[in-house]
Design a protein around this motif. Sequence first.
Motif, PDB file in Angstrom:
ATOM      1  N   GLY A  68       6.801   9.275   6.467  1.00 40.58           N
ATOM      2  CA  GLY A  68       7.213   9.629   8.016  1.00 40.58           C
ATOM      3  C   GLY A  68       6.702  10.938   8.538  1.00 40.58           C
ATOM      4  N   ALA A  69       6.002  11.460   8.012  1.00 39.26           N
ATOM      5  CA  ALA A  69       5.425  12.952   8.614  1.00 39.26           C
ATOM      6  C   ALA A  69       3.997  12.394   9.246  1.00 39.26           C
ATOM      7  N   ILE A  70       3.329  11.293   9.289  1.00 41.08           N
ATOM      8  CA  ILE A  70       2.242  10.899  10.065  1.00 41.08           C
ATOM      9  C   ILE A  70       2.231   9.821  10.779  1.00 41.08           C
ATOM     10  N   ASP A  71       1.778   9.711  12.134  1.00 41.39           N
ATOM     11  CA  ASP A  71       1.828   9.049  13.163  1.00 41.39           C
ATOM     12  C   ASP A  71       1.753   7.420  12.650  1.00 41.39           C
TER      13      ASP A  71
ATOM     14  N   THR B 267       9.128  11.154  16.637  1.00 39.30           N
ATOM     15  CA  THR B 267       8.111  10.155  17.551  1.00 39.30           C
ATOM     16  C   THR B 267       7.856   8.735  16.914  1.00 39.30           C
ATOM     17  N   ASN B 268       8.031   8.786  15.612  1.00 41.99           N
ATOM     18  CA  ASN B 268       7.658   7.393  14.806  1.00 41.99           C
ATOM     19  C   ASN B 268       8.575   6.301  15.228  1.00 41.99           C
ATOM     20  N   ILE B 269       9.961   6.779  15.447  1.00 40.90           N
ATOM     21  CA  ILE B 269      10.962   5.849  15.397  1.00 40.90           C
ATOM     22  C   ILE B 269      10.702   4.721  16.444  1.00 40.90           C
ATOM     23  N   PRO B 270      10.339   4.909  17.697  1.00 39.02           N
ATOM     24  CA  PRO B 270      10.098   4.113  18.879  1.00 39.02           C
ATOM     25  C   PRO B 270       8.852   2.817  18.410  1.00 39.02           C
ATOM     26  N   HIS B 271       8.091   3.229  17.377  1.00 39.11           N
ATOM     27  CA  HIS B 271       7.095   2.224  17.027  1.00 39.11           C
ATOM     28  C   HIS B 271       7.757   1.411  16.053  1.00 39.11           C
ATOM     29  N   LEU B 272       8.841   1.404  15.370  1.00 40.91           N
ATOM     30  CA  LEU B 272       9.417   0.499  14.499  1.00 40.91           C
ATOM     31  C   LEU B 272       9.919  -0.756  15.006  1.00 40.91           C
TER      32      LEU B 272
ATOM     33  N   VAL C  29       0.818  -1.213  -0.050  1.00 36.11           N
ATOM     34  CA  VAL C  29       0.060  -0.149   0.178  1.00 36.11           C
ATOM     35  C   VAL C  29       0.898   1.450  -0.046  1.00 36.11           C
ATOM     36  N   THR C  30       0.732   2.144  -0.718  1.00 37.92           N
ATOM     37  CA  THR C  30       1.714   3.099  -1.034  1.00 37.92           C
ATOM     38  C   THR C  30       0.729   4.489  -1.510  1.00 37.92           C
ATOM     39  N   GLY C  31       1.404   5.452  -2.065  1.00 39.78           N
ATOM     40  CA  GLY C  31       0.951   6.563  -2.293  1.00 39.78           C
ATOM     41  C   GLY C  31       1.818   7.578  -3.472  1.00 39.78           C
ATOM     42  N   GLY C  32       1.644   8.714  -3.260  1.00 43.32           N
ATOM     43  CA  GLY C  32       1.199   9.653  -2.347  1.00 43.32           C
ATOM     44  C   GLY C  32       1.386   9.285  -0.952  1.00 43.32           C
ATOM     45  N   GLU C  33       0.851   9.611  -0.072  1.00 40.64           N
ATOM     46  CA  GLU C  33       0.956   9.340   1.376  1.00 40.64           C
ATOM     47  C   GLU C  33      -0.309   8.531   1.882  1.00 40.64           C
ATOM     48  N   PRO C  34      -0.073   7.071   2.164  1.00 41.50           N
ATOM     49  CA  PRO C  34      -1.435   6.380   2.149  1.00 41.50           C
ATOM     50  C   PRO C  34      -2.317   6.691   3.651  1.00 41.50           C
ATOM     51  N   LEU C  35      -1.335   6.968   4.632  1.00 41.75           N
ATOM     52  CA  LEU C  35      -1.848   7.395   5.788  1.00 41.75           C
ATOM     53  C   LEU C  35      -2.480   8.445   5.759  1.00 41.75           C
TER      54      LEU C  35
ATOM     55  N   ARG D 209      -7.725   7.996   6.652  1.00 44.16           N
ATOM     56  CA  ARG D 209      -8.080   7.166   7.696  1.00 44.16           C
ATOM     57  C   ARG D 209      -8.193   5.971   7.527  1.00 44.16           C
ATOM     58  N   PRO D 210      -8.944   5.597   6.580  1.00 41.50           N
ATOM     59  CA  PRO D 210      -9.399   4.040   6.452  1.00 41.50           C
ATOM     60  C   PRO D 210      -8.216   3.250   5.978  1.00 41.50           C
ATOM     61  N   CYS D 211      -7.094   3.849   5.756  1.00 44.20           N
ATOM     62  CA  CYS D 211      -6.195   2.867   5.032  1.00 44.20           C
ATOM     63  C   CYS D 211      -5.664   1.808   6.249  1.00 44.20           C
ATOM     64  N   ARG D 212      -5.687   2.234   7.327  1.00 42.95           N
ATOM     65  CA  ARG D 212      -5.471   1.303   8.589  1.00 42.95           C
ATOM     66  C   ARG D 212      -6.390  -0.210   8.687  1.00 42.95           C
ATOM     67  N   GLU D 213      -7.705   0.285   8.074  1.00 46.28           N
ATOM     68  CA  GLU D 213      -8.821  -0.779   7.979  1.00 46.28           C
ATOM     69  C   GLU D 213      -8.256  -1.594   6.748  1.00 46.28           C
ATOM     70  N   LEU D 214      -7.937  -0.956   5.617  1.00 50.69           N
ATOM     71  CA  LEU D 214      -7.242  -1.679   4.486  1.00 50.69           C
ATOM     72  C   LEU D 214      -6.001  -2.778   4.640  1.00 50.69           C
TER      73      LEU D 214
END
Length: 230
Positions: A118-121, A149-154, A87-93, A96-101
């Motif tokens: 990397g600009a969206i949570d 703040t995204n880095i700790p989630h990786l 799943v890509t873009g653009g910026e897929p995130l 909002r429904p991207c997470r459901e996809l």
Amino acid sequence: MPPSETTAVTLRPDSSASDRLRITEIFYSLQGEARTVGYPTVFIRLTGCPLRCSYCDTEYAFYGGQWMELEDILKRADEHTPRYVTVTGGEPLAQRPCRELLAALCDRGYEVSIETGGAIDIAGIDPRVSIVMDLKTPGSGEERRNLYTNIPHLARKDQVKFVICDRVDYEWSCAKLAEHQLDQRCEVLFSPCHGQLSPTDLAEWILQDHLPVRMQIQLHKILWNDARGH
């Protein structure tokens, strides 16, 4: 439409159609980069992006596209009986429904990855998904938008990508690699900006500095240049 209008808010469907996404294209090709490079993959490209990177090669995905129901998107992916879906873009995130996809694709048994700027949570993305996240270099023109703040989630299954335009970008990337100990958290990709930095130069720098990174060259540009649908 000015860039300020391409934010996540303007891209979300209304609440009565929360399972729809705006899609630029869905296509079947070889993965051109990241861990599964070379494998046949279904790509689902979502429309819209809040960033304007200097080297962007998918500006056509900033606007337009068409709304599609989640089930219709899944059916399109199923047509190719893929092992891998990106799943890509653009910026897929930005939608909002991207997470459901992403979760629905995982439920179907696909090996799913998402390419994000990397600009969206990224918190809360289905843990089965492999995240490929950019850290934007100075040469991108969007360094200020990095959400550190995204880095700790990786996690180990994820990847951080640096698109490097010149020596300044390289030095900056090396500093971020060390500062955040990225190679201890996930796989790190260094990619030469197509048409701006010699891949040979980047390879030599990586070897000279003994970096714990994977260098990658975009396979799809070697095979098809910038043709859409590849």
